[in-house]
Design a protein around this motif. Structure first.
Motif, PDB file in Angstrom:
ATOM      1  N   LEU A 181      88.996  -6.038  44.983  1.00 30.94           N
ATOM      2  CA  LEU A 181      89.050  -5.609  46.388  1.00 30.94           C
ATOM      3  C   LEU A 181      88.012  -4.537  46.677  1.00 30.94           C
ATOM      4  N   LEU A 182      87.875  -3.588  45.754  1.00 29.99           N
ATOM      5  CA  LEU A 182      86.896  -2.517  45.966  1.00 29.99           C
ATOM      6  C   LEU A 182      85.470  -3.062  45.956  1.00 29.99           C
ATOM      7  N   VAL A 183      85.185  -3.968  45.042  1.00 31.02           N
ATOM      8  CA  VAL A 183      83.847  -4.548  44.981  1.00 31.02           C
ATOM      9  C   VAL A 183      83.553  -5.324  46.263  1.00 31.02           C
ATOM     10  N   ALA A 184      84.531  -6.097  46.725  1.00 33.48           N
ATOM     11  CA  ALA A 184      84.346  -6.842  47.972  1.00 33.48           C
ATOM     12  C   ALA A 184      84.113  -5.884  49.138  1.00 33.48           C
ATOM     13  N   ALA A 185      84.867  -4.782  49.157  1.00 35.87           N
ATOM     14  CA  ALA A 185      84.693  -3.800  50.224  1.00 35.87           C
ATOM     15  C   ALA A 185      83.317  -3.154  50.157  1.00 35.87           C
ATOM     16  N   PHE A 186      82.877  -2.786  48.944  1.00 36.25           N
ATOM     17  CA  PHE A 186      81.537  -2.227  48.779  1.00 36.25           C
ATOM     18  C   PHE A 186      80.486  -3.204  49.305  1.00 36.25           C
ATOM     19  N   LEU A 187      80.638  -4.476  48.965  1.00 35.47           N
ATOM     20  CA  LEU A 187      79.653  -5.477  49.370  1.00 35.47           C
ATOM     21  C   LEU A 187      79.639  -5.656  50.882  1.00 35.47           C
ATOM     22  N   LEU A 188      80.796  -5.797  51.490  1.00 34.28           N
ATOM     23  CA  LEU A 188      80.859  -6.041  52.930  1.00 34.28           C
ATOM     24  C   LEU A 188      80.358  -4.835  53.727  1.00 34.28           C
ATOM     25  N   VAL A 189      80.789  -3.654  53.325  1.00 33.00           N
ATOM     26  CA  VAL A 189      80.328  -2.452  54.029  1.00 33.00           C
ATOM     27  C   VAL A 189      78.836  -2.256  53.816  1.00 33.00           C
ATOM     28  N   GLY A 190      78.373  -2.532  52.598  1.00 28.88           N
ATOM     29  CA  GLY A 190      76.944  -2.410  52.321  1.00 28.88           C
ATOM     30  C   GLY A 190      76.118  -3.359  53.171  1.00 28.88           C
ATOM     31  N   ALA A 192      76.979  -4.602  56.088  1.00 25.76           N
ATOM     32  CA  ALA A 192      77.026  -4.109  57.468  1.00 25.76           C
ATOM     33  C   ALA A 192      76.103  -2.909  57.643  1.00 25.76           C
ATOM     34  N   GLN A 193      76.081  -2.051  56.655  1.00 20.44           N
ATOM     35  CA  GLN A 193      75.211  -0.879  56.690  1.00 20.44           C
ATOM     36  C   GLN A 193      73.742  -1.290  56.758  1.00 20.44           C
ATOM     37  N   ILE A 194      73.371  -2.275  55.949  1.00 18.19           N
ATOM     38  CA  ILE A 194      71.986  -2.749  55.942  1.00 18.19           C
ATOM     39  C   ILE A 194      71.634  -3.402  57.275  1.00 18.19           C
ATOM     40  N   ALA A 195      72.554  -4.191  57.815  1.00 18.37           N
ATOM     41  CA  ALA A 195      72.301  -4.818  59.114  1.00 18.37           C
ATOM     42  C   ALA A 195      72.048  -3.764  60.178  1.00 18.37           C
ATOM     43  N   LEU A 196      72.848  -2.694  60.154  1.00 19.21           N
ATOM     44  CA  LEU A 196      72.665  -1.627  61.117  1.00 19.21           C
ATOM     45  C   LEU A 196      71.311  -0.932  60.923  1.00 19.21           C
ATOM     46  N   CYS A 197      70.959  -0.674  59.669  1.00 15.28           N
ATOM     47  CA  CYS A 197      69.679  -0.013  59.390  1.00 15.28           C
ATOM     48  C   CYS A 197      68.505  -0.879  59.825  1.00 15.28           C
ATOM     49  N   ARG A 198      68.595  -2.178  59.586  1.00 15.82           N
ATOM     50  CA  ARG A 198      67.504  -3.069  59.983  1.00 15.82           C
ATOM     51  C   ARG A 198      67.361  -3.101  61.497  1.00 15.82           C
ATOM     52  N   ALA A 199      68.491  -3.049  62.204  1.00 20.33           N
ATOM     53  CA  ALA A 199      68.440  -3.031  63.661  1.00 20.33           C
ATOM     54  C   ALA A 199      67.803  -1.731  64.156  1.00 20.33           C
ATOM     55  N   VAL A 200      68.152  -0.611  63.516  1.00 19.18           N
ATOM     56  CA  VAL A 200      67.575   0.682  63.895  1.00 19.18           C
ATOM     57  C   VAL A 200      66.088   0.705  63.597  1.00 19.18           C
ATOM     58  N   ALA A 201      65.698   0.163  62.437  1.00 21.19           N
ATOM     59  CA  ALA A 201      64.276   0.175  62.053  1.00 21.19           C
ATOM     60  C   ALA A 201      63.424  -0.659  62.999  1.00 21.19           C
ATOM     61  N   ARG A 202      64.026  -1.732  63.548  1.00 26.33           N
ATOM     62  CA  ARG A 202      63.288  -2.572  64.483  1.00 26.33           C
ATOM     63  C   ARG A 202      63.125  -1.882  65.833  1.00 26.33           C
ATOM     64  N   GLY A 203      63.905  -0.820  66.035  1.00 29.18           N
ATOM     65  CA  GLY A 203      63.772  -0.032  67.251  1.00 29.18           C
ATOM     66  C   GLY A 203      64.617  -0.486  68.398  1.00 29.18           C
TER      67      GLY A 203
END
Length: 203
Positions: A181-190, A192-203
């Motif tokens: 469960l923890l590994v799955a949570a780390f993966l899913l949150v990670g 989502a975090q990357i998706a958010l960062c990529r959206a921010v980087a694109r401006g």
């Protein structure tokens, strides 16, 4: 106070918190020697991750153009890890403890204040470009390696840092489920975090 100054203040607070916790641990009569006390202390994910965060914050303050400060995947990974320190503690562990005095203050610093400050600084000032979704898989290495270490050390010494990693009560089944469960949570949150960062980087 500039960005470097803010990172320096938070880094110093992190080092002061860790140093105080080490001092208290070294003076804990439960351990037969300094080495045993330190090994036990640094067998907690909380301590390891706060130390990692302190290193990153110090690097940003002292060398803002350096490899650590400009390493977007590393700084994002530490934000993920220390976020889990706070969430897992407040959901699973906080109800089990009632620290007082200095121990309460250290508890709040390690599990609430420092995670919030690191994540806030990461969100506001860390580079976001260059993150790939594959980074979320690499970010699993640290928690998986930690779980393996905790279980192996526990099997050898009988000391498990967290109840959900302790198989002595109900066997390895619940432990494997919790790790999954923890590994799955780390993966899913990670992810989502990357998706958010990529959206921010694109401006």
């Amino acid at each position: 106070m500039g960005i470097r100054g803010i990172h320096l203040v938070v880094a110093l607070a992190a080092w002061a918190t860790l140093g105080t916790q080490i001092y208290l641990t070294l003076n804990d009569a439960h351990f037969s020697g300094a080495l045993a006390a330190l090994v036990n202390l640094f067998s907690f994910f909380t301590i390891l991750t706060n130390t990692l965060a302190a290193v990153v914050l110090s690097a940003v303050a002292l060398a803002p153009s350096g490899r650590i400060a400009q390493n977007a995947p590393l700084r994002a990974a530490v934000a993920l890890y220390i976020g889990f320190v706070a969430v897992v503690y407040h959901i699973l562990l906080a109800p089990l403890f009632s620290p007082t005095g200095l121990n309460w203050l250290l508890d709040q610093m390690l599990h609430t204040a420092l995670p919030a400050l690191y994540i806030g600084l990461w969100m506001g000032f860390a580079p976001k470009a260059g993150l790939r979704f594959s980074h979320a898989l690499y970010w699993l290495i640290y928690p998986l390696a930690y779980c393996a270490y905790a279980l192996l050390r526990g099997a050898a010494t009988g000391l498990y840092p967290y109840f959900f990693l302790d198989p002595t009560a109900a066997g390895y089944g619940p432990v494997v489920q919790m790790v999954g469960l923890l590994v799955a949570a780390f993966l899913l949150v990670g992810l989502a975090q990357i998706a958010l960062c990529r959206a921010v980087a694109r401006g």
